[in-house]
Design an enzyme around this catalytic site. Structure first.
Site, PDB file in Angstrom:
ATOM      1  N   TYR A 236      17.326  30.788   5.093  1.00 47.69           N
ATOM      2  CA  TYR A 236      16.243  31.636   5.597  1.00 47.69           C
ATOM      3  C   TYR A 236      16.339  31.807   7.109  1.00 47.69           C
ATOM      4  CZ  TYR A 236      13.951  30.960   1.076  1.00 47.69           C
ATOM      5  OH  TYR A 236      13.649  30.936  -0.254  1.00 47.69           O
TER       6      TYR A 236
ATOM      7  N   MET B  29      12.799  24.688   0.252  1.00 49.10           N
ATOM      8  CA  MET B  29      11.878  23.845  -0.516  1.00 49.10           C
ATOM      9  C   MET B  29      12.615  22.866  -1.425  1.00 49.10           C
ATOM     10  SD  MET B  29       8.687  25.002  -2.949  1.00 49.10           S
ATOM     11  CE  MET B  29       7.811  25.892  -1.670  1.00 49.10           C
TER      12      MET B  29
ATOM     13  N   LYS C 136       0.848  -1.203   0.000  1.00 52.76           N
ATOM     14  CA  LYS C 136       0.000   0.000   0.000  1.00 52.76           C
ATOM     15  C   LYS C 136       0.884   1.255   0.000  1.00 52.76           C
ATOM     16  CE  LYS C 136      -0.348  -0.237   5.036  1.00 52.76           C
ATOM     17  NZ  LYS C 136      -1.149  -0.798   6.141  1.00 52.76           N
TER      18      LYS C 136
ATOM     19  N   ARG D 285     -10.365  -0.026  14.818  1.00 47.61           N
ATOM     20  CA  ARG D 285     -10.327   0.596  13.499  1.00 47.61           C
ATOM     21  C   ARG D 285     -11.352  -0.164  12.664  1.00 47.61           C
ATOM     22  NH1 ARG D 285      -4.544   1.370  10.422  1.00 47.61           N
ATOM     23  NH2 ARG D 285      -4.941  -0.796   9.867  1.00 47.61           N
TER      24      ARG D 285
HETATM   25  C1  LIG Z   1      -0.386  -1.765   6.785  1.00 47.85           C
HETATM   26  C2  LIG Z   1      -0.961  -3.043   7.256  1.00 47.85           C
HETATM   27  C3  LIG Z   1      -0.123  -4.153   7.486  1.00 47.85           C
HETATM   28  C4  LIG Z   1       1.388  -4.086   7.409  1.00 47.85           C
HETATM   29  O1  LIG Z   1       1.904  -3.484   8.589  1.00 47.85           O
HETATM   30  P1  LIG Z   1       3.484  -3.449   8.872  1.00 47.85           P
HETATM   31  O2  LIG Z   1       3.574  -3.012  10.286  1.00 47.85           O
HETATM   32  O3  LIG Z   1       4.073  -2.436   7.955  1.00 47.85           O
HETATM   33  O4  LIG Z   1       4.012  -4.814   8.628  1.00 47.85           O
HETATM   34  C5  LIG Z   1      -0.742  -5.351   7.816  1.00 47.85           C
HETATM   35  N1  LIG Z   1      -2.086  -5.447   7.921  1.00 47.85           N
HETATM   36  C6  LIG Z   1      -2.909  -4.390   7.741  1.00 47.85           C
HETATM   37  C7  LIG Z   1      -4.378  -4.559   7.897  1.00 47.85           C
HETATM   38  C8  LIG Z   1      -2.370  -3.153   7.413  1.00 47.85           C
HETATM   39  O5  LIG Z   1      -3.187  -2.111   7.242  1.00 47.85           O
END
Ligand SMILES: *Cc1c(COP(=O)(O)O)cnc(C)c1O
Length: 399
Positions: A279, A327, A49, A150
Site C-alpha cells: 500500500y 493487516m 496477568k 496508582r
Molecule cells: C505487573 C506487576 C508486577 C510485575 O512487574 P514486572 O515488571 O513485569 O516484573 C508486579 N507487581 C504489580 C503490582 C504489578 O502490577
C-alpha cells in the site's frame, strides 16, 4: 520426554500460517534463575496477568508452578477464574482493584485473594462476606501507595487502614504490599524513598499490634537490583519471560526469551527495478529483487509502525522487511536467500541460527517498552508450546 518429531505441537505448527512459539524449558530456566537470586525463605509470585504477558496464562502458570513458583499474580477476576478452571490450586493474588459485592462473591467462590486499596473497599468486602454462610475469613492483601500514585492507601494513613481491616469481621490480613515506580533506574532516589515510606508504615502498623504475615515490594526490576527489596515475596513478571527491565541488569541473571513469533512464506516472486511494494508504494525496488510474501500482519500484532524498519530471520539469515505491513501479510526482500520455497518458516521475533531479534529491538524501534511488545500479539496467533515435558509432568503430578 517427547522428542521434537513426536511432539503433537509440531504437527499443529505445520498447519499454521503464523504462530507464537512458547519455550517452556526457557520459562523454567528463568524461574530457576530468579529463585537462585532470592533467599530460600523468599517466595516467588509469578505474575501471569494479561494472559501471561501474551504467552498464554494456563500453560505458563502450570509450568512456572512446576518449576518452583509459589504464587500467581493476575490483574482481574476473570484471569484468576481461568486458572482455577484449569485446575490450578496455587494461591492467586488479584493485583487490580475489585470493588463490588458481586466481585467479592466471585473472589470467595473461586478462592482468589483480593488487593484492598481503600477503607471503603474493605467495608464492602467485610459486609459481603458476612452474607456468605459458612465462609472462613477471606485473606486480603493491603496495598500502600508509597510513591507510584496508582492503587493503594497513602503510606501516611497505613496504620488506620490496617487497624480498620483488622477490626472488620470476615477478613484476614494476608500481606502488606506496595509497588515501585522506578526500580530499573540507576538513580535510586525514588526507590529509596519508597522503601523508607514502606518501612515506616510497617513499623507503625507493628506498633499498633498488627503483624502482616507477609511483606512485598519488588517487581522484576526491584528483584534484580537490590536484595533489600525482596522481603517475604517477589512479584516477577518480565524477567520470567526472559527479558531484562533495563540493559544494565543483564549481568545479574542469565535469562532466556520464552516467546518467538513465526510465520510462513506463502509466495515468492521476482520484481523489477522501479516496482513499488505494498500500500502506498512506500518501498520501490532499486534493482531486480526477489521478494517473499509472509502470512502475518498488523492484525496479528506486528506493529505497522515497523514498516520498512524491521528485519526478519529466514534460514539463519537476516533479511529486510519492505513496504507497508498490511493487516494479514507483509513482504521481505529475500534476494540474498536463493531458492527460497513457499512454506518456509520466517522468524519475526526470536532466534534463528546465531541471529536474534528481541522484543527490546522492537521496543527501541517503536519508542516503547518490551512489556508492551510482549502483550501486543493477538489471539489470532495460536500459542504453541515447545519443550513441553515440564508441563506434562506437572499435569501428571496433579492428576
Ligand atoms: C505487573 C506487576 C508486577 C510485575 O512487574 P514486572 O515488571 O513485569 O516484573 C508486579 N507487581 C504489580 C503490582 C504489578 O502490577
Amino acid at each position: 520426554m517427547l522428542s521434537w518429531d513426536q511432539s503433537p505441537s509440531l504437527a499443529r505448527m505445520r498447519q499454521e500460517r503464523a504462530w507464537v512459539e512458547i519455550n517452556l524449558a526457557a520459562l523454567a530456566h528463568n524461574v530457576g534463575q530468579v529463585k537462585r537470586l532470592v533467599l530460600p525463605g523468599t517466595q516467588l509470585m509469578a505474575v501471569v496477568k494479561a494472559d501471561a504477558y501474551g504467552h498464554g496464562a494456563v500453560t505458563v502458570a502450570q509450568s512456572v508452578l512446576h518449576a518452583g513458583a509459589d504464587w500467581l499474580g493476575v490483574a482481574t477476576i476473570p484471569e484468576g477464574i481461568e486458572l482455577r478452571e484449569a485446575g490450578i490450586k496455587a494461591p492467586i493474588l488479584i493485583l487490580g482493584a475489585t470493588n463490588t459485592s458481586e466481585q467479592v462473591r466471585a473472589i470467595a467462590r473461586w478462592n482468589l485473594q483480593p488487593t484492598l486499596c481503600t477503607p471503603k473497599q474493605a467495608l464492602v468486602f467485610s459486609e459481603t462476606m458476612a452474607q456468605l454462610p459458612g465462609q472462613t475469613p477471606l485473606p486480603v492483601h493491603l496495598k500502600l501507595d508509597t510513591g507510584m500514585s496508582r492503587l493503594g492507601t497513602s503510606w501516611e494513613n497505613a496504620t488506620e487502614f490496617a487497624q480498620l481491616v483488622q477490626r472488620l469481621p470476615n477478613l484476614a490480613i494476608a500481606s502488606l504490599y506496595s509497588h515501585l515506580a522506578t526500580a530499573e533506574s540507576l538513580d535510586r532516589t525514588v526507590v529509596n524513598q519508597q522503601q523508607q515510606r514502606f518501612e515506616q508504615a510497617i513499623a507503625q502498623i507493628r506498633e499498633a499490634g498488627i503483624t502482616p504475615p507477609k511483606l512485598h515490594l519488588a517487581n522484576s526490576a526491584g528483584t534484580l537490583t537490590d536484595a533489600a527489596l525482596h522481603y517475604d515475596l517477589v512479584r516477577v513478571g518480565l524477567a520470567l519471560y526472559g527479558l531484562y527491565p533495563a540493559e544494565h541488569l543483564r549481568s545479574v541473571l542469565d535469562l532466556q526469551p520464552v516467546l518467538q513469533v513465526k510465520a510462513r512464506v506463502t509466495q515468492v516472486k521476482t520484481i523489477q527495478a522501479g516496482t513499488g511494494v505494498s500500500y502506498g508504494h512506500r518501498f520501490v525496488a532499486d534493482r531486480e529483487m526477489q521478494i517473499a510474501v509472509v502470512a502475518i500482519g498488523y492484525a496479528d500484532g506486528i506493529p505497522r509502525n515497523l514498516s520498512n524498519q524491521m528485519t526478519a530471520l529466514i534460514q539463519g539469515q537476516r533479511v529486510p522487511q519492505i513496504g507497508a505491513i498490511t493487516m494479514d501479510q507483509l513482504m521481505l526482500d529475500v534476494s540474498q536467500v536463493p531458492g527460497l520455497q513457499e512454506g518456509e518458516v520466517v522468524t519475526l521475533l526470536g532466534q534463528d541460527g546465531d541471529q536474534v531479534i528481541s522484543a527490546d529491538d522492537w521496543a527501541n524501534a517503536l519508542g516503547t517498552i518490551s512489556w508492551e511488545v510482549l502483550c501486543s500479539f493477538k489471539h489470532r496467533l495460536p500459542r504453541i508450546a515447545i519443550n513441553q515435558s515440564l508441563r506434562d509432568r506437572f499435569l501428571e503430578s496433579t492428576r
